[in-house]
Write an enzyme that holds these catalytic residues in place. Sequence first.
Site, PDB file in Angstrom:
ATOM      1  N   LYS A 107       5.704   6.468   8.149  1.00 18.73           N
ATOM      2  CA  LYS A 107       5.896   5.056   7.824  1.00 18.73           C
ATOM      3  C   LYS A 107       6.985   4.955   6.770  1.00 18.73           C
ATOM      4  O   LYS A 107       6.857   5.482   5.667  1.00 18.73           O
ATOM      5  CB  LYS A 107       4.609   4.419   7.304  1.00 18.73           C
ATOM      6  CG  LYS A 107       4.789   2.943   6.946  1.00 18.73           C
ATOM      7  CD  LYS A 107       3.667   2.419   6.090  1.00 18.73           C
ATOM      8  CE  LYS A 107       4.051   1.062   5.523  1.00 18.73           C
ATOM      9  NZ  LYS A 107       3.097   0.586   4.503  1.00 18.73           N
ATOM     10  N   GLY A 168      -0.218  -6.168  -1.589  1.00 15.41           N
ATOM     11  CA  GLY A 168      -1.311  -6.272  -2.539  1.00 15.41           C
ATOM     12  C   GLY A 168      -1.637  -7.682  -2.995  1.00 15.41           C
ATOM     13  O   GLY A 168      -2.504  -7.865  -3.857  1.00 15.41           O
ATOM     14  N   ALA A 194       0.810  -5.446   5.002  1.00 12.46           N
ATOM     15  CA  ALA A 194       0.832  -5.972   3.627  1.00 12.46           C
ATOM     16  C   ALA A 194       0.504  -7.456   3.564  1.00 12.46           C
ATOM     17  O   ALA A 194       0.984  -8.249   4.368  1.00 12.46           O
ATOM     18  CB  ALA A 194       2.177  -5.725   2.957  1.00 12.46           C
ATOM     19  N   GLY A 195      -0.361  -7.782   2.600  1.00 10.91           N
ATOM     20  CA  GLY A 195      -0.615  -9.173   2.267  1.00 10.91           C
ATOM     21  C   GLY A 195      -1.902  -9.766   2.778  1.00 10.91           C
ATOM     22  O   GLY A 195      -2.272 -10.865   2.371  1.00 10.91           O
ATOM     23  N   ASN A 216      -4.532  -1.870   2.838  1.00 10.49           N
ATOM     24  CA  ASN A 216      -5.128  -0.980   1.852  1.00 10.49           C
ATOM     25  C   ASN A 216      -5.869  -1.797   0.789  1.00 10.49           C
ATOM     26  O   ASN A 216      -7.087  -1.752   0.679  1.00 10.49           O
ATOM     27  CB  ASN A 216      -4.057  -0.091   1.230  1.00 10.49           C
ATOM     28  CG  ASN A 216      -4.611   0.964   0.289  1.00 10.49           C
ATOM     29  OD1 ASN A 216      -3.861   1.786  -0.221  1.00 10.49           O
ATOM     30  ND2 ASN A 216      -5.904   1.000   0.028  1.00 10.49           N
ATOM     31  N   THR A 217      -5.111  -2.584   0.016  1.00  8.13           N
ATOM     32  CA  THR A 217      -5.701  -3.294  -1.116  1.00  8.13           C
ATOM     33  C   THR A 217      -6.825  -4.227  -0.705  1.00  8.13           C
ATOM     34  O   THR A 217      -7.833  -4.356  -1.421  1.00  8.13           O
ATOM     35  CB  THR A 217      -4.620  -4.093  -1.867  1.00  8.13           C
ATOM     36  OG1 THR A 217      -3.538  -3.215  -2.206  1.00  8.13           O
ATOM     37  CG2 THR A 217      -5.175  -4.710  -3.134  1.00  8.13           C
TER      38      THR A 217
END
Length: 265
Positions: A107, A168, A194-195, A216-217
């Site tokens: 990635k 995040g 993301a987001g 992830n977050t």
Amino acid sequence: MSADPRTPDQFTVAGRPFTSRLLVGTGKYKDTDETARAIEASGAEIVTVAVRRTNIGQNAGEPNILDVLPPSRYTILPNTAGCYDVDSAVRTCRLARELLDGHNLVKLEVLGDEKTLFPDIVATLEAARILVKDGFDVMVYTNDDPIVAKRLEDVGCAAVMPLAAPIGSGLGIRNPLNILTIVENASVPILVDAGVGTASDAAVAMELGCDGVLMNTAIAAAKDPVLMASAMRKGIEAGREAFLAGRMQAKRFASASSPIEGTFF
């Protein structure tokens, strides 16, 4: 494409089929035990690891994340998180390939600045060209610009991964029409990266026709990461089924659920 939920619904990246459309990261958990339990609950098959921040063998004598997330069970997706220039991103991918015995699926992200963590598109395109020429299968993090997404595909990236919102942030998909345009014009897998903040964000991405979501977050920062991982898994599955089913047309005014034709009064 089958609308039967009993039929395995796979997507393919660089010739490799996967059943789970949820891809997860390994950062921000309180310990490796929580990491392993959350990833187990997510049902993910692809797990991304930040090579510059996580030991996958480059630091001898230190705990190795691969001990709890073995490559025999998961497809490890090394990423270039923390790279702000072409050279460091390319070097990181080459290090990962060496550590993972020739593993070519990576990635790519080349960041523009530390505050927004938005991608540096010029550098990303250059790094992608180098890596593709070097034999890597590149899944690339980018902004939600349909023109840029198409150019990354044309460079030879195996998958294009537009952000939903800043990394995040948990803001969800800010520009769904841009994501939809990217999906409609793509001939490689499109995965939101993301987001996302919660399961409904993941479902929206899938309802737009995305092939998957990487996060992830949203899981690691939840009050109960393991439970959130399970929720994300279900959100992905529900959104995918809704996309396959084909939603009803939105209408401005009411439409009776029961038809009035043939009534006796």
